[in-house]
Scaffold this motif. Structure first.
Motif, PDB file in Angstrom:
ATOM      1  N   PHE A 259       0.835  -1.201   0.000  1.00  0.00           N
ATOM      2  CA  PHE A 259       0.000   0.000   0.000  1.00  0.00           C
ATOM      3  C   PHE A 259       0.874   1.257   0.000  1.00  0.00           C
ATOM      4  CE2 PHE A 259      -2.024   3.413   2.433  1.00  0.00           C
ATOM      5  CZ  PHE A 259      -3.128   3.653   1.627  1.00  0.00           C
ATOM      6  N   PHE A 260       1.890   1.255   0.861  1.00  0.00           N
ATOM      7  CA  PHE A 260       2.804   2.397   0.938  1.00  0.00           C
ATOM      8  C   PHE A 260       3.476   2.653  -0.404  1.00  0.00           C
ATOM      9  CE2 PHE A 260       7.275   3.628   1.317  1.00  0.00           C
ATOM     10  CZ  PHE A 260       7.127   4.920   1.792  1.00  0.00           C
ATOM     11  N   LEU A 261       4.033   1.598  -1.026  1.00  0.00           N
ATOM     12  CA  LEU A 261       4.738   1.776  -2.303  1.00  0.00           C
ATOM     13  C   LEU A 261       3.812   2.321  -3.385  1.00  0.00           C
ATOM     14  CD1 LEU A 261       7.084  -1.320  -2.703  1.00  0.00           C
ATOM     15  CD2 LEU A 261       7.723   1.063  -2.307  1.00  0.00           C
ATOM     16  N   GLY A 262       2.602   1.771  -3.472  1.00  0.00           N
ATOM     17  CA  GLY A 262       1.659   2.244  -4.483  1.00  0.00           C
ATOM     18  C   GLY A 262       1.350   3.713  -4.316  1.00  0.00           C
ATOM     19  N   ALA A 263       1.123   4.128  -3.075  1.00  0.00           N
ATOM     20  CA  ALA A 263       0.803   5.534  -2.814  1.00  0.00           C
ATOM     21  C   ALA A 263       2.037   6.421  -2.939  1.00  0.00           C
ATOM     22  CB  ALA A 263       0.186   5.672  -1.420  1.00  0.00           C
ATOM     23  N   ARG A 264       3.192   5.931  -2.490  1.00  0.00           N
ATOM     24  CA  ARG A 264       4.425   6.728  -2.509  1.00  0.00           C
ATOM     25  C   ARG A 264       4.890   7.010  -3.928  1.00  0.00           C
ATOM     26  NH1 ARG A 264       8.349   9.198  -3.397  1.00  0.00           N
ATOM     27  NH2 ARG A 264      10.240   9.399  -2.175  1.00  0.00           N
ATOM     28  N   LEU A 265       4.698   6.051  -4.817  1.00  0.00           N
ATOM     29  CA  LEU A 265       5.163   6.184  -6.189  1.00  0.00           C
ATOM     30  C   LEU A 265       4.085   6.728  -7.128  1.00  0.00           C
ATOM     31  CD1 LEU A 265       7.165   2.831  -6.374  1.00  0.00           C
ATOM     32  CD2 LEU A 265       8.042   5.138  -5.930  1.00  0.00           C
ATOM     33  N   GLU A 266       3.006   7.223  -6.540  1.00  0.00           N
ATOM     34  CA  GLU A 266       1.865   7.731  -7.303  1.00  0.00           C
ATOM     35  C   GLU A 266       2.243   8.849  -8.273  1.00  0.00           C
ATOM     36  OE1 GLU A 266      -1.669  10.078  -5.487  1.00  0.00           O
ATOM     37  OE2 GLU A 266      -2.000   7.935  -5.140  1.00  0.00           O
ATOM     38  N   ASP A 267       3.066   9.764  -7.835  1.00  0.00           N
ATOM     39  CA  ASP A 267       3.526  10.845  -8.704  1.00  0.00           C
ATOM     40  C   ASP A 267       4.910  11.302  -8.255  1.00  0.00           C
ATOM     41  OD1 ASP A 267       3.323  12.817  -6.610  1.00  0.00           O
ATOM     42  OD2 ASP A 267       1.233  13.150  -7.096  1.00  0.00           O
ATOM     43  N   GLU A 268       5.488  12.248  -8.960  1.00  0.00           N
ATOM     44  CA  GLU A 268       6.864  12.664  -8.659  1.00  0.00           C
ATOM     45  C   GLU A 268       7.021  13.320  -7.299  1.00  0.00           C
ATOM     46  OE1 GLU A 268       7.360  16.997 -10.713  1.00  0.00           O
ATOM     47  OE2 GLU A 268       7.397  15.270 -12.051  1.00  0.00           O
ATOM     48  N   ASN A 269       5.939  13.796  -6.699  1.00  0.00           N
ATOM     49  CA  ASN A 269       6.000  14.415  -5.371  1.00  0.00           C
ATOM     50  C   ASN A 269       5.739  13.404  -4.254  1.00  0.00           C
ATOM     51  OD1 ASN A 269       6.553  17.007  -6.348  1.00  0.00           O
ATOM     52  ND2 ASN A 269       4.386  17.356  -6.730  1.00  0.00           N
ATOM     53  N   GLY A 270       5.575  12.144  -4.592  1.00  0.00           N
ATOM     54  CA  GLY A 270       5.351  11.130  -3.576  1.00  0.00           C
ATOM     55  C   GLY A 270       3.889  10.876  -3.286  1.00  0.00           C
ATOM     56  N   GLY A 271       3.005  11.488  -4.015  1.00  0.00           N
ATOM     57  CA  GLY A 271       1.584  11.269  -3.808  1.00  0.00           C
ATOM     58  C   GLY A 271       1.080  11.943  -2.546  1.00  0.00           C
ATOM     59  N   GLU A 272      -0.215  11.867  -2.372  1.00  0.00           N
ATOM     60  CA  GLU A 272      -0.852  12.480  -1.194  1.00  0.00           C
ATOM     61  C   GLU A 272      -0.334  11.872   0.095  1.00  0.00           C
ATOM     62  OE1 GLU A 272      -5.117  12.797  -1.175  1.00  0.00           O
ATOM     63  OE2 GLU A 272      -5.143  13.147  -3.334  1.00  0.00           O
ATOM     64  N   LEU A 273      -0.068  10.572   0.070  1.00  0.00           N
ATOM     65  CA  LEU A 273       0.406   9.887   1.272  1.00  0.00           C
ATOM     66  C   LEU A 273       1.691  10.529   1.780  1.00  0.00           C
ATOM     67  CD1 LEU A 273       0.616   6.252   2.127  1.00  0.00           C
ATOM     68  CD2 LEU A 273       2.773   7.355   1.634  1.00  0.00           C
ATOM     69  N   TRP A 274       2.700  10.678   0.922  1.00  0.00           N
ATOM     70  CA  TRP A 274       3.975  11.228   1.372  1.00  0.00           C
ATOM     71  C   TRP A 274       3.840  12.704   1.700  1.00  0.00           C
ATOM     72  CZ3 TRP A 274       7.552   9.097   3.815  1.00  0.00           C
ATOM     73  CH2 TRP A 274       8.772   9.728   4.024  1.00  0.00           C
ATOM     74  N   GLN A 275       2.997  13.418   0.993  1.00  0.00           N
ATOM     75  CA  GLN A 275       2.771  14.825   1.299  1.00  0.00           C
ATOM     76  C   GLN A 275       2.154  14.967   2.701  1.00  0.00           C
ATOM     77  OE1 GLN A 275       3.964  17.414  -0.638  1.00  0.00           O
ATOM     78  NE2 GLN A 275       4.906  15.642  -1.601  1.00  0.00           N
ATOM     79  N   GLY A 276       1.272  14.030   3.063  1.00  0.00           N
ATOM     80  CA  GLY A 276       0.703  14.023   4.412  1.00  0.00           C
ATOM     81  C   GLY A 276       1.753  13.784   5.477  1.00  0.00           C
ATOM     82  N   VAL A 277       2.683  12.879   5.216  1.00  0.00           N
ATOM     83  CA  VAL A 277       3.769  12.598   6.156  1.00  0.00           C
ATOM     84  C   VAL A 277       4.647  13.830   6.330  1.00  0.00           C
ATOM     85  CG1 VAL A 277       5.853  11.221   6.567  1.00  0.00           C
ATOM     86  CG2 VAL A 277       3.787  10.114   5.703  1.00  0.00           C
ATOM     87  N   ILE A 278       4.973  14.486   5.224  1.00  0.00           N
ATOM     88  CA  ILE A 278       5.818  15.683   5.288  1.00  0.00           C
ATOM     89  C   ILE A 278       5.125  16.785   6.079  1.00  0.00           C
ATOM     90  CG2 ILE A 278       6.849  17.531   3.905  1.00  0.00           C
ATOM     91  CD1 ILE A 278       7.414  15.359   1.767  1.00  0.00           C
ATOM     92  N   ALA A 279       3.841  16.991   5.837  1.00  0.00           N
ATOM     93  CA  ALA A 279       3.099  18.019   6.571  1.00  0.00           C
ATOM     94  C   ALA A 279       3.033  17.676   8.059  1.00  0.00           C
ATOM     95  CB  ALA A 279       1.695  18.161   5.990  1.00  0.00           C
ATOM     96  N   TRP A 280       2.877  16.397   8.391  1.00  0.00           N
ATOM     97  CA  TRP A 280       2.840  15.961   9.788  1.00  0.00           C
ATOM     98  C   TRP A 280       4.192  16.184  10.456  1.00  0.00           C
ATOM     99  CZ3 TRP A 280       5.653  11.430  11.233  1.00  0.00           C
ATOM    100  CH2 TRP A 280       5.470  11.016  12.554  1.00  0.00           C
ATOM    101  N   ALA A 281       5.273  15.884   9.741  1.00  0.00           N
ATOM    102  CA  ALA A 281       6.621  16.018  10.303  1.00  0.00           C
ATOM    103  C   ALA A 281       7.036  17.477  10.451  1.00  0.00           C
ATOM    104  CB  ALA A 281       7.637  15.285   9.423  1.00  0.00           C
ATOM    105  N   ASN A 282       6.537  18.344   9.586  1.00  0.00           N
ATOM    106  CA  ASN A 282       6.889  19.764   9.584  1.00  0.00           C
ATOM    107  C   ASN A 282       5.619  20.602   9.587  1.00  0.00           C
ATOM    108  OD1 ASN A 282       9.868  19.483   9.086  1.00  0.00           O
ATOM    109  ND2 ASN A 282       9.081  18.418   7.297  1.00  0.00           N
ATOM    110  N   PRO A 283       4.897  20.647  10.693  1.00  0.00           N
ATOM    111  CA  PRO A 283       3.596  21.306  10.692  1.00  0.00           C
ATOM    112  C   PRO A 283       3.636  22.806  10.370  1.00  0.00           C
ATOM    113  CG  PRO A 283       4.245  20.713  12.928  1.00  0.00           C
ATOM    114  CD  PRO A 283       5.260  20.126  11.992  1.00  0.00           C
TER     115      PRO A 283
END
Length: 183
Positions: free
Chosen positions: A148-172
């Motif tokens: 699930f992680f890989l599918g979402a992470r590789l969704e687009d060049e920015n890492g998909g919504e999943l990785w963008q959510g992690v980045i926002a959580w890590a750097n509020p």
């Protein structure tokens, strides 16, 4: 390129996966698997963060149930990712505890639910089979979550919504940044 070089070049995926699991524990807590079962994940007594692949820096280790994760969260803000973590998992009525390592996604120190005591050799064989079944349950859940992680992470060049959510959580306080390129 030999196998060791290939594995080392993909190390960041394990670090990002474990970082995402930490995010999942704090933000969501549970996930519904493809077969409809719900799995709940929670942090246990160990979290180790280290520099992202190819970067220098110190490790941050947080131990104990009462430990503050503030130092670890600061590490996230400086670009560190999770290298090792101890997780608790509830699947149905069963509760598991295990350590997961980013470099090889190895499960160690697995604690499964207790089996009833056996008195005969046949009972002992049944206990062994039950233990194998429980180990398989943990590994299967981790495999499905990684897929699930890989599918979402590789969704687009920015890492998909999943990785963008992690980045926002890590750097509020900071806007989401572009994820590292997945080679």
């Amino acid at each position: 390129m030999d196998m060791a070089d290939i594995l080392n070049s993909k190390l960041f995926l394990g670090q990002e996966f474990l970082t995402w699991l930490w995010y999942l524990c704090e933000e969501q807590g549970s996930v519904v698997l493809e077969d409809g079962r719900e799995v709940t994940l929670f942090m246990d007594e160990l979290l180790v963060l280290g520099p992202a692949q190819g970067q220098d820096g110190n490790r941050v280790t947080v131990r104990g149930k009462e430990a503050s994760l503030a130092e670890a969260k600061e590490g996230l803000k400086t670009g560190k990712l999770v290298e090792k973590m101890r997780l608790g998992m509830i699947l149905g009525t069963d509760e598991f505890f295990f350590t997961l390592t980013a470099s090889d996604l190895a499960v160690s120190s697995l604690k499964t639910p207790p089996s009833p005591p056996g008195e005969s050799n046949q009972d002992m064989d049944g206990q062994r089979l039950e233990r194998i079944y429980l180990i398989d349950q943990v590994v299967s859940v981790i495999d499905e979550l990684f897929g699930f992680f890989l599918g979402a992470r590789l969704e687009d060049e920015n890492g998909g919504e999943l990785w963008q959510g992690v980045i926002a959580w890590a750097n509020p306080q900071e806007p989401a940044q572009k994820a590292p390129a997945a080679d």
